[in-house]
Each structure stands twice: as C-alpha cells, then as structure tokens.
Design a protein around this motif. Structure first.
Motif, PDB file in Angstrom:
ATOM      1  N   ILE A   5       1.529  15.348 -18.504  1.00  0.00           N
ATOM      2  CA  ILE A   5       0.815  14.317 -17.391  1.00  0.00           C
ATOM      3  C   ILE A   5       1.969  14.114 -16.304  1.00  0.00           C
ATOM      4  O   ILE A   5       3.116  13.504 -16.597  1.00  0.00           O
ATOM      5  CB  ILE A   5       0.340  13.022 -18.049  1.00  0.00           C
ATOM      6  N   ALA A   7       4.982  13.223 -13.750  1.00  0.00           N
ATOM      7  CA  ALA A   7       5.597  11.866 -13.957  1.00  0.00           C
ATOM      8  C   ALA A   7       5.563  10.880 -12.962  1.00  0.00           C
ATOM      9  O   ALA A   7       5.878   9.907 -13.209  1.00  0.00           O
ATOM     10  CB  ALA A   7       7.156  12.450 -14.040  1.00  0.00           C
ATOM     11  N   GLN A  24       1.933   8.449 -18.935  1.00  0.00           N
ATOM     12  CA  GLN A  24       2.469   9.712 -19.388  1.00  0.00           C
ATOM     13  C   GLN A  24       2.448   9.855 -20.933  1.00  0.00           C
ATOM     14  O   GLN A  24       2.837  10.959 -21.483  1.00  0.00           O
ATOM     15  CB  GLN A  24       3.784  10.162 -18.754  1.00  0.00           C
ATOM     16  N   ALA A  94      -5.616   9.919 -19.068  1.00  0.00           N
ATOM     17  CA  ALA A  94      -4.684   9.750 -17.868  1.00  0.00           C
ATOM     18  C   ALA A  94      -5.430   9.599 -16.587  1.00  0.00           C
ATOM     19  O   ALA A  94      -4.898   8.840 -15.725  1.00  0.00           O
ATOM     20  CB  ALA A  94      -3.551  10.628 -17.924  1.00  0.00           C
ATOM     21  N   ALA A 276       3.703  14.889 -24.717  1.00  0.00           N
ATOM     22  CA  ALA A 276       4.298  13.989 -24.416  1.00  0.00           C
ATOM     23  C   ALA A 276       5.815  13.919 -24.333  1.00  0.00           C
ATOM     24  O   ALA A 276       6.477  13.533 -23.532  1.00  0.00           O
ATOM     25  CB  ALA A 276       3.759  12.463 -25.167  1.00  0.00           C
ATOM     26  N   LEU A 408      11.530   8.533 -16.503  1.00  0.00           N
ATOM     27  CA  LEU A 408      10.331   8.594 -17.268  1.00  0.00           C
ATOM     28  C   LEU A 408      10.938   8.090 -18.608  1.00  0.00           C
ATOM     29  O   LEU A 408      11.664   8.831 -19.303  1.00  0.00           O
ATOM     30  CB  LEU A 408       9.759  10.021 -17.195  1.00  0.00           C
TER      31      LEU A 408
END
Ligand code: MN
Length: 424
Positions: A5, A7, A24, A94, A276, A408
């Motif tokens: 997903i 960043a 994320q 998401a 992930a 992240l």
C-alpha cells in the motif's frame, strides 16, 4: 499483483507519528467488545475496525468474500481463503480509510458499530493454532547456549549449519498478550544433588521470538519448496516463548524440550502480513558451508524488525533489557517451512512456527535472561535496586517490535505477560 500500500497514503483515521499501525499496515486480529461476540478486525492508529460490520455495510462487496468469514472467533477461515484474496481485502481496507475517500468518512452515523477505540476492546487469540513448531535459528543464540552448557570451542553441534533445528511444541498453551502466567512447578535437580526435587521453577525466563503463521493446507506427503513457501505464510506475530531453565536442564535429555516449554507461550494479537513487511526485506547472514539444494533460495527473506524486551517489576517503570533484530536470523522462514515439509509433513492454516530465541552479536541484544545474565553470573540491576538473573513473581515481560524505513513505520504492537507466583 500489487502487494504494498503506497507509502504516501494517509488515512482519515488519526494515526500518531509513533504508531505501529498506519494505513500501510492493515494487520488482522480477533476482538470482542461489550455485549458482542468475537469477530475479525483490523487496526489503524488506535482505532479497531470491525470487519464483519464493514462487510455488512456493503463496503467489502465485490471481493467475493462471504461476510460470515469475519464473524468467527478465529482468523483461520479468513486466512484459509489464501493470500491473493487477503491481499485484495487489505487493499480495499486501505482505500476505504484513505484520507480522500468520503464513502465511510462522511457517512452519517458511520462510526457506530464499525470503529472502536482500542482501549475499549479486548483482543483475543487471532488464530486457533493447530500445530506449533519452535526452531532454533539464531546463530548467536545457539552459540551462546553451546558456550554456556557445552564446549566453547565447539559451541554449535555438527548439524546446526546444515538444517534448521527445531522441535514440535504444544499449541494448547499458546495464549494472547495480556494473559498472566503462573510460575510452573516441576522436577529440578541441582548438579550437586543425588535426587531431583519437586517445586516451583526458580528460573523462569523469556525467549524473544517471532512466529509466522501458515495459511494453506498441504496433503500428507507433499513438500513446500523455498520458492513456494511465502505463498503459504500469512504473516507474523511477536512470540514470547516462556521457559523454565531449571526444569529444562533436568528433563530435556534425550528427547528435548517438554514441560519447561509448555506452561505458556504468549503472542502479540495482530498478525502483520508479509505484504506489509515487504519494504523491510533484507538479505540474511551468509550461509557457510553451502546448504543442501532443498534449503537454497532466491531473493531476500530476512526482515529488518527491531525488537525490544522490557521487564516491569510490580508498580515500577519498565526497564529495557534487550534490543535485538529479526534480521540476525541465520535460517530464514522459507528455509524453515521447506525443512518442516521436506519429509512430507502436512501443514494447515493457523499453524505457528517460532523462530527460536533471537539474539544479536552484542550482550545488549541477547534474547533471553539465560544469556543476558549469562547463567546467573551477570545479574541485571533494576532501577529499584533489585537484581534479576531470571524473572521474579509479579514481573511483567513486555516485548515490542517494529520496522522503520524512510519515515514508514510498520509494527506489531506489544506482547505483555505477568508472571504470578505458582498456583496452590
Ligand atoms: Mn523457543
């Protein structure tokens, strides 16, 4: 298919900068809230999202997932749908919670029954663990134990660099974070004593581990190659494999771990998917001598996961006793699963595979009190003036883990357990 997903994606749910659970992450867990039965959930920031309620609101339509899958008290039916479908589910979640998506964000009364503050829910065991294996895959840990109990010159046994050593553990005593565990009773024998004695263990220890959970069933006789292994691995949790060293020392000959290991093993409640963790892949340590062909692999299968262990005496602040990293693992998870199945042993969704204690190269990165206090010869000084060689009654053990890269942060939250005095 896209695994990651983006960043730069933000969510309309508030996420603190230090949170383990940005949009994320999208981990999976099982929760209950007041007056309602257990069901599947994900988490963004400090908000728990009821996936059954999300499905009943029609927001998961078109994925081909029957909403009843989310109403069970384990994730086994959901993860058993396979990684491709769960990947689409993560991406849909998401999207729904993307800061620019008004569908749920601006729906009148949207929060009722779908979103819950994490402090108001109870997290439960995420899966029913059918079978559980514990490996012994950290070279630093195996070397430390070999030095302490055998021969410093030959710390690793001859098989260690040729196969991921492991044993079949017990699944009934795997419990979720927040479960208190009584000090186990059992047989111990002092080196100087002629006979064993019976009583509470005096050497309760933690083992800092990660565990992966499989999501596919194989047939008896079938093997999973290192190339196929990640298609079978849903995700990971932090795993505190509590151990009673004095019981272990007396009982383990010649068949290995038994009652010293099955009085409670504690996991973090959110399963973080391999998708992930994708941005945090890295190569493992070089393997020398070369391994047999069935253990060879392509690509990177270690992950840069920072791991911390804290001891919190009753009524005292928590104190860090270990800072390690999953990246140190000598044997990686695809090798572990390939080895587990090379003889045709069958596996199922919900099976759990512990990494073994994760020690790093320096004393502050050792993953058990056995190593940190070096068999009791280097006690840890606590802030209240007491010392620890092992775990005392009413001490809490807290483990936390997260990855971070270029801003992240993807984490696992924590696994927490308190050791209580032995049961009368
Ligand atoms: Mn273990």
């Amino acid at each position: 298919m896209k695994k990651v997903i983006g960043a730069d994606r933000g969510s309309w749910i508030r996420v603190e900068r230090e949170s383990d659970f940005p949009v994320q992450n999208v981990p999976f867990g099982i929760f209950s809230s007041e007056g309602r039965s257990a069901r599947a959930a994900t988490r963004i920031g400090d908000t728990v999202i009821d996936l059954h309620a999300l499905a009943m609101a029609g927001l998961l339509d078109g994925l081909g997932i029957n909403p009843s899958v989310f109403s069970h008290d384990t994730l086994n039916p959901l993860i058993g749908l396979g990684k491709a479908l769960c990947r689409e589910l993560r991406c849909r979640i998401a999207e729904i919670f993307d800061q620019d998506n008004p569908v749920l964000r601006d729906l009148p009364g949207k929060h009722a029954g779908i979103l819950f503050p994490v402090r108001e829910v109870k997290m439960l065991m995420p899966v029913q663990v059918g079978d559980y294996t514990d490996f012994y895959s950290s070279i630093e840990h195996a070397t430390n134990v070999g030095i302490m109990f055998r021969d410093p010159a030959n710390a690793l046994l001859p098989n260690w660099k040729h196969l991921p050593v492991g044993y079949h553990g017990r699944s009934s005593s795997i419990v979720v974070s927040g479960t208190d565990i009584h000090r186990p009773k059992g047989q111990t024998k002092a080196d100087t004593a002629e006979f064993p004695e019976f009583g509470p263990s005096r050497q309760v220890d933690f083992e800092l581990e990660m565990a992966f959970i499989t999501c596919r069933k194989t047939d008896l006789g079938q093997s999973v190659s290192t190339a196929e292994a990640e298609d079978h691995i849903f995700g990971m949790v932090i795993f505190n494999d509590l151990s009673a060293r004095d019981i272990q020392k007396w009982e383990y000959v010649p068949l290995g771990p038994f009652l010293a290991k099955n009085f409670g093993s504690v996991i973090s409640p959110w399963i973080v998917t391999l998708d992930a963790l994708e941005p945090f892949r890295m190569p493992g340590p070089p393997q020398d001598p070369p391994v047999l062909p069935y253990l060879q692999f392509e690509g990177d299968h270690n992950f840069d996961i920072r791991l911390d262990v804290f001891i919190q005496p009753d009524g005292q602040p928590e104190q860090r006793v270990c800072h390690s990293n999953y990246k140190y693992m000598y044997w990686n998870l695809v090798q572990q699963l390939a080895h587990q199945t090379v003889n045709g042993c069958n596996i199922n969704p919900g099976d759990m595979y512990g990494s073994g204690t994760i020690s790093g190269p320096t004393p502050d990165s050792f993953g058990s009190m056995l190593e940190i206090a070096w068999k009791g010869t280097r006690p840890v000084k606590m802030a209240d003036g007491t010392e620890r060689k092992f775990i005392n009654d009413n001490d809490s053990i807290i483990m936390r883990g997260y990855c971070i890269k270029e801003g992240l942060r993807i984490g696992f939250g924590e696994v927490r357990t308190r050791i209580l005095k032995e049961r009368e």
